[in-house]
Motif scaffolding. Structure first.
Motif, short mmCIF file in Angstrom:
data_model
loop_
_atom_site.label_atom_id
_atom_site.label_comp_id
_atom_site.label_asym_id
_atom_site.label_seq_id
_atom_site.Cartn_x
_atom_site.Cartn_y
_atom_site.Cartn_z
N ASP A 30 33.89 -4.54 48.34
CA ASP A 30 32.84 -4.58 49.34
C ASP A 30 31.46 -4.80 48.72
O ASP A 30 30.63 -5.51 49.27
N LEU A 31 31.21 -4.20 47.55
CA LEU A 31 29.95 -4.42 46.85
C LEU A 31 29.81 -5.88 46.45
O LEU A 31 28.78 -6.50 46.66
N ALA A 32 30.87 -6.44 45.89
CA ALA A 32 30.85 -7.84 45.48
C ALA A 32 30.58 -8.76 46.67
O ALA A 32 29.80 -9.71 46.57
N LYS A 33 31.20 -8.46 47.78
CA LYS A 33 31.01 -9.27 48.98
C LYS A 33 29.57 -9.15 49.50
O LYS A 33 28.96 -10.14 49.88
N ALA A 34 29.02 -7.93 49.46
CA ALA A 34 27.68 -7.69 49.98
C ALA A 34 26.61 -8.41 49.16
O ALA A 34 25.60 -8.86 49.71
N ILE A 35 26.81 -8.52 47.85
CA ILE A 35 25.81 -9.17 47.01
C ILE A 35 26.23 -10.59 46.61
O ILE A 35 25.62 -11.20 45.75
N ASN A 36 27.30 -11.07 47.24
CA ASN A 36 27.77 -12.44 47.07
C ASN A 36 28.03 -12.79 45.61
O ASN A 36 27.40 -13.67 45.04
N CYS A 37 28.96 -12.05 45.00
CA CYS A 37 29.30 -12.35 43.61
C CYS A 37 30.81 -12.36 43.42
O CYS A 37 31.57 -11.98 44.30
N GLU A 38 31.21 -12.80 42.25
CA GLU A 38 32.62 -12.94 41.89
C GLU A 38 33.07 -11.71 41.11
O GLU A 38 32.31 -11.16 40.32
N ILE A 39 34.31 -11.28 41.33
CA ILE A 39 34.89 -10.16 40.60
C ILE A 39 35.76 -10.70 39.48
O ILE A 39 36.68 -11.46 39.71
#
Length: 63
Positions: free
Chosen positions: A38-47
């Motif tokens: 969810d953090l990655a999605k919120a800040i628009n980044c790749e895991i």
């Protein structure tokens, strides 16, 4: 940004929740995977993930 632990790690199958919003993990464990996703999605980044059984896991959030 990266998040790491020195726990027992896990298999790729167990980390599917990071990449699929429809995947659900049990209440007793795995909640941190939802938080990372969810953090990655919120800040628009790749895991990016590096997991070594018996050594731990490192998650990197790449912008």
């Amino acid at each position: 940004m990266f998040i790491s632990d020195d726990g027992p790690a896990a298999s790729q199958e167990q980390f599917k929740v990071l990449y699929d919003d429809k995947q659900v993990v049990g209440i007793k464990s795995g909640l941190e995977l939802h938080l990372i996703r969810d953090l990655a999605k919120a800040i628009n980044c790749e895991i990016l993930m590096d997991s070594k059984l018996g050594k731990g896991t490192t998650f990197t959030l790449k912008l």
